[in-house]
Structure formats: C-alpha cells, structure tokens
Design a protein around this motif. Sequence first.
Motif, short mmCIF file in Angstrom:
data_model
loop_
_atom_site.label_atom_id
_atom_site.label_comp_id
_atom_site.label_asym_id
_atom_site.label_seq_id
_atom_site.Cartn_x
_atom_site.Cartn_y
_atom_site.Cartn_z
N GLY A 286 -53.57 9.04 19.36
CA GLY A 286 -52.94 7.87 18.77
C GLY A 286 -53.64 7.42 17.50
O GLY A 286 -52.99 7.08 16.50
N LEU A 287 -54.95 7.43 17.50
CA LEU A 287 -55.71 7.01 16.32
C LEU A 287 -55.53 8.01 15.18
O LEU A 287 -55.49 7.63 14.00
N ALA A 288 -55.45 9.30 15.52
CA ALA A 288 -55.23 10.31 14.49
C ALA A 288 -53.89 10.10 13.79
O ALA A 288 -53.77 10.23 12.56
N LYS A 289 -52.86 9.73 14.56
CA LYS A 289 -51.56 9.45 13.96
C LYS A 289 -51.64 8.19 13.10
O LYS A 289 -51.06 8.13 12.01
N ALA A 290 -52.36 7.19 13.59
CA ALA A 290 -52.47 5.94 12.84
C ALA A 290 -53.21 6.14 11.52
O ALA A 290 -52.92 5.46 10.53
N ALA A 291 -54.17 7.06 11.50
CA ALA A 291 -54.96 7.30 10.29
C ALA A 291 -54.11 7.83 9.15
O ALA A 291 -54.53 7.75 7.98
N ALA A 292 -52.96 8.35 9.47
CA ALA A 292 -52.07 8.90 8.44
C ALA A 292 -51.04 7.88 7.96
O ALA A 292 -50.19 8.21 7.14
N ARG A 293 -51.13 6.63 8.47
CA ARG A 293 -50.15 5.61 8.13
C ARG A 293 -50.82 4.45 7.40
O ARG A 293 -51.96 4.09 7.70
N PRO A 294 -50.14 3.84 6.43
CA PRO A 294 -50.70 2.66 5.77
C PRO A 294 -50.64 1.44 6.67
O PRO A 294 -49.73 1.31 7.49
N LEU A 295 -51.58 0.55 6.51
CA LEU A 295 -51.60 -0.69 7.26
C LEU A 295 -50.39 -1.54 6.85
O LEU A 295 -50.16 -1.77 5.65
N PRO A 296 -49.60 -2.01 7.81
CA PRO A 296 -48.44 -2.86 7.45
C PRO A 296 -48.88 -4.13 6.72
O PRO A 296 -49.91 -4.73 7.06
N ASP A 297 -48.11 -4.53 5.72
CA ASP A 297 -48.45 -5.71 4.94
C ASP A 297 -48.57 -6.95 5.80
O ASP A 297 -49.45 -7.81 5.57
N THR A 298 -47.70 -7.07 6.79
CA THR A 298 -47.74 -8.26 7.65
C THR A 298 -49.06 -8.34 8.42
O THR A 298 -49.63 -9.43 8.57
N ALA A 299 -49.53 -7.21 8.91
CA ALA A 299 -50.80 -7.19 9.64
C ALA A 299 -51.97 -7.47 8.70
O ALA A 299 -52.89 -8.20 9.06
N ARG A 300 -51.92 -6.90 7.51
CA ARG A 300 -53.00 -7.14 6.55
C ARG A 300 -53.13 -8.62 6.25
O ARG A 300 -54.24 -9.18 6.21
N THR A 301 -51.99 -9.27 6.02
CA THR A 301 -52.00 -10.70 5.70
C THR A 301 -52.50 -11.52 6.89
O THR A 301 -53.30 -12.46 6.71
N ALA A 302 -52.06 -11.16 8.10
CA ALA A 302 -52.45 -11.91 9.28
C ALA A 302 -53.94 -11.77 9.56
O ALA A 302 -54.63 -12.73 9.90
N ILE A 303 -54.46 -10.54 9.39
CA ILE A 303 -55.90 -10.31 9.62
C ILE A 303 -56.72 -11.08 8.59
O ILE A 303 -57.72 -11.72 8.93
N ALA A 304 -56.29 -11.03 7.34
CA ALA A 304 -57.02 -11.75 6.27
C ALA A 304 -57.07 -13.24 6.55
O ALA A 304 -58.09 -13.90 6.32
N ARG A 305 -55.98 -13.76 7.07
CA ARG A 305 -55.92 -15.21 7.38
C ARG A 305 -56.95 -15.57 8.45
O ARG A 305 -57.65 -16.59 8.33
N VAL A 306 -57.06 -14.74 9.48
CA VAL A 306 -58.03 -15.00 10.54
C VAL A 306 -59.46 -14.88 10.02
O VAL A 306 -60.33 -15.73 10.32
N LEU A 307 -59.71 -13.86 9.24
CA LEU A 307 -61.08 -13.62 8.76
C LEU A 307 -61.56 -14.68 7.77
O LEU A 307 -62.76 -14.89 7.62
N LYS A 308 -60.63 -15.34 7.11
CA LYS A 308 -61.01 -16.40 6.18
C LYS A 308 -61.19 -17.75 6.86
O LYS A 308 -61.74 -18.68 6.25
N SER A 309 -60.72 -17.86 8.09
CA SER A 309 -60.77 -19.16 8.78
C SER A 309 -62.16 -19.46 9.32
O SER A 309 -63.01 -18.58 9.41
#
Length: 309
Positions: A286-309
């Motif tokens: 599963g991780l090998a498949k994920a490594a070939a895919r770009p991070l979804p924009d929605t997840a990137r934004t959501a993660i950034a919001r948490v990390l900045k809080s």
Amino acid sequence: MAEMEHRPLGRTGRTVSVLGLGCASYWAKPRFSEARARAVLAAALEAGITVLDTGASYANGHAEQRLARLLRELGADPNALLIGTKAGSIRNSQGRLVKDFSPRTVTAQVRESLDRLGLERLPLLQLHGPTTADLTDDLLTALERLRTDGLVDLLGINGDPAVIRHATGRAPFDVFMPFVSVMRPDNVPLMQAAADAGQGVLVGEPLGRMAFAPPLAHWLTRPSGMWYLARALRHGPAPLLRARALRPALQAPGWTPAELALAWVLEKPGVSSAVFGTTSPDHVTGLAKAAARPLPDTARTAIARVLKS
C-alpha cells in the motif's frame, strides 16, 4: 503497480528507492515469526525498494542475521541494495543499551556487522544517536580509516537535530537520517540544509510510529501494538495529543492515514528516501502505491492547518 521512483542520495553518486524498509524494531524480535518477516521483506523487494536499514544493536544482532538469511533465501543481490547498519549502541554488563562511540567499539561493531550480514563491505554505516561531543577527532579518523580499509562505503548519522545540524556540510559524513513526519515537522529544515550541502537524507520514522492511526483498543490487542504504544508514551502525552488532532486531517478518498502521512514527507525538499518499519506485507504494498501518487491538495491544506495551530 507503478515503478518505484529513485532519487539521488546527495552527491554520493548513488540513487536509491524513494522508500526504504526498516529491518529493526518489532520486525527484529525473535517472537515475530520468520515467515512473516520473510513476507515483509519479499513484498519490499517486489515493490522495488532498494534501501534496507538495520543496526548492530537491534535484537542483539538478530536483525542483521535475519536480514542476511532472508536475503539469501529470496535470492536478492546485495550489490543492488543500499544495506545500512548502525554502530555506537551496545549492551552494558546489566544488559541495558548504552552509547559507546569510542573508535575501538565502533570498529569492532563494524567487523561484527559485516560477519552477521555476510558482506565484505558495508554500503552504509551510520552512527546511532551520537551527541556532538561524541564526534571526536579520534572517532572521525577511525571512520575514515574504515572507509580507506574497504570496510565501509558511505558514512552517516542517525540522530537528533543538534548533532545533524552540527555535522551538516562536514566530512566524513555522506548521509543523515533525521526523524521527520507529520508528528515531527520541525525537522524539515534539516533535510533541506543537508541537501544543499550535498549530503543524502534517509528519513527515519516517516509515519510517526503510526500514533495518528490506530485506536487505543487496536494497540492494546496486538503484541506489536503494545510495543508501539510504549514507544509513543515514552515522550509523554504531547505526541498523542498531536496525533489526535491530526486524525481528521489525514483523511482522503482512496487513501489511508499512513499513506497520506508518507506522501506529506516525500514531497518535502531534500528527501532521498523515507525508511519505514512494518510487520505487514500488505502495508508495504500500500505504501509503495502511495509513493507514486501526489498528496491531495485537501489533505495538504488540512495537515498544514493542524501543524500551524
């Protein structure tokens, strides 16, 4: 499955798979079955993973022995792999792990690791958790001698930010393994600095020990889960509180939380390879498949919001 991406390992002249398998932790424990460990390693090789990380102190050398044995059984070519081990952690007379970076101990561990791994030359040797004070002139001279004598190819450090920051841009170090994940985002600048200095970066614990994914009941009902829970609690409640905050952010259709966390790491500048540990062959796939895919924009934004809080 898409072909595994390869990236340059700094200015070493080598390229490595964007994912690496950590052959340590619970994977190295004797109570983790040989058949299961073999299946995990087989899945990694099948996926195109070329980075295998272990250490002399993991399970009293059992990890190195198991890795060598299973590679032979699977017919893998060690010359096509970056097999890395670590020195500097030993057991004292009371059986407790302590640090010893004396030239004599490090040199002895290298020779023992070569024997256990069945290699004539270590592709990568990393110092295992040194402090800046441990990087004495005598130790650095001994490391260079190991390379000159043909026992070691690349030299590196697996450790905390202070020692990696101190060694960035300095000989004889070719590679660093900092701990970077959504659980430890503050270490991201270390990777960029190392890359700018021409040193390769193998990210340690890119999944943050999966603290953000399994519910407590899952940890408490599995032997491997108990091990990871103990590791997570070692640093107090703060990591678990961050993990709880991240769970809603690590959600996207067609992705698991672990896959999103990995994709977040892989898009950071300076990463050569992200080295993860697992006890599941399906997790590897599963991780090998994920490594070939770009991070979804929605997840990137959501993660950034948490990390900045």
